[in-house]
Motif scaffolding. Structure first.
Motif, short mmCIF file in Angstrom:
data_model
loop_
_atom_site.label_atom_id
_atom_site.label_comp_id
_atom_site.label_asym_id
_atom_site.label_seq_id
_atom_site.Cartn_x
_atom_site.Cartn_y
_atom_site.Cartn_z
N UNK A 1 0.92 -1.04 0.21
CA UNK A 1 0.09 -0.10 0.15
C UNK A 1 0.97 1.48 0.06
N UNK A 2 0.45 2.07 -1.01
CA UNK A 2 1.41 3.66 -1.06
C UNK A 2 2.98 2.99 -1.33
N UNK A 3 3.21 2.01 -1.88
CA UNK A 3 4.84 1.41 -2.21
C UNK A 3 5.48 0.89 -1.09
N UNK A 4 4.55 0.77 -0.02
CA UNK A 4 5.33 -0.01 1.09
C UNK A 4 4.43 -1.37 1.45
N UNK A 5 5.26 -2.29 2.13
CA UNK A 5 4.80 -3.55 2.29
C UNK A 5 4.37 -3.52 3.85
N UNK A 6 2.96 -3.93 3.87
CA UNK A 6 1.84 -3.52 5.10
C UNK A 6 1.52 -4.88 5.62
N UNK A 7 1.60 -5.91 4.95
CA UNK A 7 1.13 -7.32 5.32
C UNK A 7 1.71 -8.37 4.78
N UNK A 8 1.50 -9.61 5.42
CA UNK A 8 2.07 -10.71 5.22
C UNK A 8 1.26 -11.88 5.45
N UNK A 9 0.61 -12.71 4.49
CA UNK A 9 -0.23 -13.59 4.78
C UNK A 9 0.00 -14.73 3.48
N UNK A 10 -0.46 -16.05 3.74
CA UNK A 10 -0.38 -17.05 3.05
C UNK A 10 -0.01 -18.37 3.37
#
Length: 156
Positions: free
Chosen positions: A52-61
């Motif tokens: 989001x807005x070129x920033x990594x903001x979440x991890x999942x999977x």
């Protein structure tokens, strides 16, 4: 795509509050809070890094763990910061981080609780961009590895 490490304090304060959880029944990882505005997703194996807005903001999977993945690898030293992505990607799509269909190896240190996706021995700059989520980026701004420490690991 290139990754940029930003260690200015005000860029990472919000993301620091999230917790990474492993769900053994689903063999998956997720964050206990979700950012509403996701522009693109970057895929490492079957792990999604929300941007989001070129920033990594979440991890999942999905991240199945087995005895064959056990290791004694130690996470390198890291600083708290923000993981920015320099890209020209289309909004709403998912993109693989690597250039081909290569799957990164996965290692689990059951003593420390850290999971490494990628090369644990290759050097680079390390940033903890979300609580217990560390990315290693080389001098060419390319992804090397992703280190994750969920609240708990399953028995393997």
């Amino acid at each position: 795509m290139k990754f940029i490490i930003d260690t200015y304090k005000d860029t990472w304060q919000y993301f620091w509050q999230q917790q990474l959880v492993y769900i053994p029944e689903e063999h998956s990882l997720y964050m206990d809070s979700v950012v509403n505005k996701i522009e693109v997703e970057l895929i490492v194996n079957k792990i999604s890094l929300a941007v989001s807005d070129n920033i990594v903001v979440g991890v999942s999977g999905f991240c199945g763990l087995s005895k064959s993945m056990k290791s004694n690898n130690q996470i390198p030293e890291y600083k708290k910061g923000c993981l920015r992505v320099e890209h020209n990607l289309n909004y709403g799509f998912a993109y693989g981080i690597n250039d081909d269909d290569y799957e990164y190896p996965v290692y689990v240190n059951v003593q420390s609780g850290w999971i490494c996706i990628g090369n644990p021995e290759r050097k680079g700059n390390a940033v903890e961009f979300i609580n217990n989520c560390v990315a290693i980026i080389d001098d060419d701004k390319k992804f090397v590895s992703l280190w994750l420490k969920p609240e708990s690991l399953p028995e393997i």
